[in-house]
Design an enzyme around this catalytic site. Structure first.
Site, mmCIF file in Angstrom:
data_model
loop_
_atom_site.group_PDB
_atom_site.id
_atom_site.type_symbol
_atom_site.label_atom_id
_atom_site.label_comp_id
_atom_site.label_asym_id
_atom_site.label_seq_id
_atom_site.Cartn_x
_atom_site.Cartn_y
_atom_site.Cartn_z
ATOM 1 N N ASP A 98 -1.370 -5.979 -7.562
ATOM 2 C CA ASP A 98 -1.975 -7.336 -7.428
ATOM 3 C C ASP A 98 -2.605 -7.986 -5.668
ATOM 4 O OD1 ASP A 98 0.589 -7.523 -5.866
ATOM 5 O OD2 ASP A 98 1.489 -9.044 -7.143
ATOM 6 N N GLU A 120 1.269 -1.903 -13.747
ATOM 7 C CA GLU A 120 2.247 -3.446 -13.285
ATOM 8 C C GLU A 120 1.083 -4.193 -13.757
ATOM 9 O OE1 GLU A 120 2.976 -4.745 -9.802
ATOM 10 O OE2 GLU A 120 4.755 -3.494 -9.865
ATOM 11 N N GLU A 134 -1.888 -13.389 -4.724
ATOM 12 C CA GLU A 134 -1.526 -12.083 -5.701
ATOM 13 C C GLU A 134 -1.546 -12.824 -7.447
ATOM 14 O OE1 GLU A 134 0.088 -12.414 -2.979
ATOM 15 O OE2 GLU A 134 -0.477 -10.803 -1.160
ATOM 16 N N HIS A 208 6.748 -10.394 5.254
ATOM 17 C CA HIS A 208 5.172 -9.838 5.893
ATOM 18 C C HIS A 208 4.359 -11.075 4.996
ATOM 19 C CE1 HIS A 208 3.904 -7.862 2.057
ATOM 20 N NE2 HIS A 208 4.946 -7.302 1.812
ATOM 21 N N ARG A 210 1.574 -13.383 2.827
ATOM 22 C CA ARG A 210 0.881 -14.409 3.546
ATOM 23 C C ARG A 210 1.439 -16.010 3.756
ATOM 24 N NH1 ARG A 210 -4.843 -13.599 4.462
ATOM 25 N NH2 ARG A 210 -4.311 -11.698 3.992
ATOM 26 N N HIS A 241 5.561 -4.577 9.582
ATOM 27 C CA HIS A 241 4.198 -4.503 9.171
ATOM 28 C C HIS A 241 3.128 -4.547 10.279
ATOM 29 C CE1 HIS A 241 0.783 -5.648 6.768
ATOM 30 N NE2 HIS A 241 1.138 -5.241 5.647
HETATM 31 C C1 UD1 Z 1 -1.953 -6.913 1.621
HETATM 32 C C2 UD1 Z 1 -1.738 -7.231 0.352
HETATM 33 C C3 UD1 Z 1 -0.614 -8.351 -0.474
HETATM 34 C C4 UD1 Z 1 0.629 -6.894 0.047
HETATM 35 C C5 UD1 Z 1 0.315 -6.023 0.799
HETATM 36 C C6 UD1 Z 1 1.225 -5.274 0.614
HETATM 37 C C7 UD1 Z 1 -3.652 -8.874 -0.442
HETATM 38 C C8 UD1 Z 1 -4.634 -10.721 -0.306
HETATM 39 N N1 UD1 Z 1 -2.782 -8.486 0.139
HETATM 40 O O1 UD1 Z 1 -1.263 -7.938 2.358
HETATM 41 O O2 UD1 Z 1 -0.844 -8.309 -1.619
HETATM 42 O O3 UD1 Z 1 1.703 -7.344 -0.812
HETATM 43 O O4 UD1 Z 1 -1.059 -5.606 1.676
HETATM 44 O O5 UD1 Z 1 1.629 -4.684 2.673
HETATM 45 O O6 UD1 Z 1 -4.263 -8.013 -0.774
HETATM 46 N N2 UD1 Z 1 -2.966 -3.578 8.768
HETATM 47 C C9 UD1 Z 1 -3.257 -2.922 10.065
HETATM 48 N N3 UD1 Z 1 -2.921 -1.753 9.652
HETATM 49 C C10 UD1 Z 1 -3.056 -1.616 8.490
HETATM 50 C C11 UD1 Z 1 -2.646 -2.175 7.681
HETATM 51 C C12 UD1 Z 1 -3.112 -3.393 8.245
HETATM 52 O O7 UD1 Z 1 -3.209 -2.517 11.339
HETATM 53 O O8 UD1 Z 1 -3.062 0.321 7.993
HETATM 54 C C13 UD1 Z 1 -3.577 -5.186 9.494
HETATM 55 C C14 UD1 Z 1 -4.922 -5.325 9.942
HETATM 56 O O9 UD1 Z 1 -4.503 -6.473 10.750
HETATM 57 C C15 UD1 Z 1 -5.388 -6.364 8.670
HETATM 58 C C16 UD1 Z 1 -3.869 -7.038 8.177
HETATM 59 O O10 UD1 Z 1 -2.240 -6.466 8.633
HETATM 60 O O11 UD1 Z 1 -6.263 -7.617 8.792
HETATM 61 C C17 UD1 Z 1 -3.988 -7.679 6.540
HETATM 62 O O12 UD1 Z 1 -3.944 -6.624 6.367
HETATM 63 P P1 UD1 Z 1 -4.285 -7.064 4.121
HETATM 64 O O13 UD1 Z 1 -4.506 -6.056 4.093
HETATM 65 O O14 UD1 Z 1 -5.498 -8.303 4.493
HETATM 66 O O15 UD1 Z 1 -2.862 -8.101 4.516
HETATM 67 P P2 UD1 Z 1 -1.602 -7.733 4.335
HETATM 68 O O16 UD1 Z 1 -0.609 -8.999 4.397
HETATM 69 O O17 UD1 Z 1 -0.860 -6.458 4.709
HETATM 70 N N1 UDP Z 2 7.669 0.933 2.371
HETATM 71 C C1 UDP Z 2 8.110 1.720 3.384
HETATM 72 N N2 UDP Z 2 7.774 2.039 4.627
HETATM 73 C C2 UDP Z 2 8.490 -0.017 5.015
HETATM 74 C C3 UDP Z 2 8.880 -0.738 4.480
HETATM 75 C C4 UDP Z 2 8.065 -0.824 2.773
HETATM 76 O O1 UDP Z 2 7.651 2.790 2.838
HETATM 77 O O2 UDP Z 2 8.327 1.121 6.543
HETATM 78 C C5 UDP Z 2 7.252 -0.084 0.791
HETATM 79 C C6 UDP Z 2 8.321 0.378 -0.033
HETATM 80 O O3 UDP Z 2 9.172 1.377 0.215
HETATM 81 C C7 UDP Z 2 7.441 0.057 -1.055
HETATM 82 C C8 UDP Z 2 6.439 -0.627 -0.707
HETATM 83 O O4 UDP Z 2 6.506 -0.402 0.744
HETATM 84 O O5 UDP Z 2 7.984 0.685 -2.324
HETATM 85 C C9 UDP Z 2 6.740 -2.015 -0.517
HETATM 86 O O6 UDP Z 2 5.311 -2.357 0.564
HETATM 87 P P1 UDP Z 2 5.321 -3.968 0.831
HETATM 88 O O7 UDP Z 2 6.479 -4.333 1.375
HETATM 89 O O8 UDP Z 2 4.122 -3.743 2.146
HETATM 90 O O9 UDP Z 2 4.167 -4.712 -0.368
HETATM 91 P P2 UDP Z 2 4.931 -5.246 -1.738
HETATM 92 O O10 UDP Z 2 5.190 -4.882 -2.154
HETATM 93 O O11 UDP Z 2 5.425 -6.353 -1.357
HETATM 94 O O12 UDP Z 2 3.421 -5.873 -2.148
#
Ligand code: UD1
Ligand code: UDP
Length: 371
Positions: A98, A120, A134, A208, A210, A241
């Site tokens: 999602d 999923e 999502e 984490h 939004r 995160h």
């Molecule tokens: C995204 C997904 C969310 C998912 C989550 C898993 C969308 C809108 N959101 O949210 O559904 O649950 O990922 O974790 O698709 N960043 C880094 N390094 C990384 C990853 C992220 O620096 O490896 C930082 C960056 O500043 C980036 C910010 O995190 O701009 C947000 O990342 P983004 O993918 O937009 O949103 P998430 O909150 O991670």
């Molecule tokens: N996870 C991980 N390391 C961490 C935190 C989470 O490997 O420090 C794994 C966790 O086991 C799960 C996935 O990341 O499989 C969940 O990711 P996240 O919470 O970022 O996204 P969501 O599931 O909410 O979309």
């Protein structure tokens, strides 16, 4: 017979972990030419998640920017995946879950009349704004997908209620259980990254989402501080995160607490070890809700609604929202033994979801070739 070319798209950490066993199952079947495409919506966290499965993307669009907007991610993924599909011309595209990567990649495939398989499929909270964005991403992706791999019977019912053709739906279990069980059997001891948690009791905390940014996340962090204040023997392990706006709240409220172990995101083997060893989990993550039941752990869900009601029905999950008082009072009840863990199997699958998906995709594509 020509091999069936399938592009599996991943953008974020959970997509990587939940798509990894699907990629492996497709390869094992022998009939597929599997292309793993990373959009790079996440950078470090995506590679960190793929590494334990020994997977490297064939291509990476590398789109991530600091504090990226939804508009930016949507348009960059749509354009980048679209161009990639024009060159690659696969028989099908698989997307997971999602995220914005999921939704925009499915749309790019749809625009080219390439069938989409949604892994999923069918999760619904019933509230288009929670989780945001999502819920919209899932509804939209399901609507334009040709194959729906529903993790549970409840997800199948949601799809049917939305008017999705029943013949396109297969209940497979959630591939996260495939990943989790495989990883649990390969984890022996944790790496140095979580050494500071020691041998004593600890809770595991992640948040984490939004819709929790700002005040709700502060409430969550304050509730952890309260708990550590009441239970002096307890530690809290908090893998943060990488989003800078999320990290700053954890650091501000818990940075000075000795028994709050704040760390970078953990490698999946370490995180599985931590879920297995902790007293219980506090999380707003989707994947963690599913994994908790796979390890027979209780999870306090830091949200007002969940699209995974099975975790509540099974007795492993408790919906506590983001109010400081409610989180602390429920956590205290768990610590005092008032909410014991049930002894039932995970409602999310048996660890064979990916094999079912690979088999069903093969049949679908062979039939399509004939017609
Ligand atoms: C995204 C997904 C969310 C998912 C989550 C898993 C969308 C809108 N959101 O949210 O559904 O649950 O990922 O974790 O698709 N960043 C880094 N390094 C990384 C990853 C992220 O620096 O490896 C930082 C960056 O500043 C980036 C910010 O995190 O701009 C947000 O990342 P983004 O993918 O937009 O949103 P998430 O909150 O991670
Ligand atoms: N996870 C991980 N390391 C961490 C935190 C989470 O490997 O420090 C794994 C966790 O086991 C799960 C996935 O990341 O499989 C969940 O990711 P996240 O919470 O970022 O996204 P969501 O599931 O909410 O979309």
């Amino acid at each position: 017979m020509d091999r069936l070319k399938v592009v599996c798209v991943v953008g974020t950490r959970p997509e990587a972990i939940k798509m990894a066993p699907v990629v492996i199952a497709l390869r094992e079947r022998g009939s597929f030419d599997v292309v793993l495409l990373a959009t790079g919506q996440h950078s470090q966290m995506l590679y960190q998640a793929l590494a334990p499965f020994q997977l490297t993307p064939h291509a990476d669009l590398g789109i991530m920017r600091e504090r990226q907007s939804l508009d930016y991610v949507t348009s960059a993924v749509l354009q980048g995946v679209g161009d990639f599909l024009d060159d690659c011309r696969p028989a099908a595209v698989l997307v997971h879950g999602d995220t914005t990567t999921t939704m925009a990649s499915a749309l790019a495939a749809f625009y080219r009349d390439v069938p989409v398989g949604h892994v999923e499929a069918g999760l619904r909270s019933g509230d288009m704004r929670r989780p945001f964005p999502e819920e919209m991403n899932r509804v939209f992706t399901d609507r334009i997908s040709s194959l729906h791999f529903a993790p549970t019977e409840g997800a199948r019912r949601n799809l049917v209620a939305d008017g999705i053709r029943e013949g396109s739906i297969l209940v497979t279990g959630n591939t996260v259980i495939d990943a989790l069980l495989w990883m649990r059997d390969h984890v022996s001891s944790p790496s140095k990254a979580i050494g500071a948690v020691g041998d004593g009791p600890f809770i595991l905390v992640t948040a984490h989402r939004r819709e929790s940014w700002g005040a709700p996340l502060r409430e969550i962090a304050l509730s952890v501080r309260d708990l550590l204040g009441v239970r002096r023997d307890l530690k809290a392990l908090i893998p943060m995160h990488r989003n800078p706006d999320v990290r700053s709240v954890w650091m501000e409220i818990l940075g000075g607490e000795d028994r709050a172990v704040l760390c970078d995101p953990l490698d999946y083997p370490d995180f599985v070890w931590a879920m297995d060893r902790c007293l219980f989990i506090l999380s707003d993550s989707g994947g963690v809700q599913e994994e908790a039941s796979g390890l027979r752990k209780r999870v306090l869900i830091l949200r007002d609604v969940t699209e995974r009601p099975e975790v509540l029905d099974s007795g492993y999950g408790f919906l506590v929202g983001t109010s400081r008082d409610r989180i602390v009072s429920t956590a205290m009840r768990v610590l005092n033994g008032e909410l014991p863990a049930p002894a039932v199997a995970s409602p999310f699958g048996d660890g064979r979801a990916s094999a079912r998906i690979a088999e069903a995709l093969e049949s679908y594509l062979i039939d399509r070739r004939k017609n």
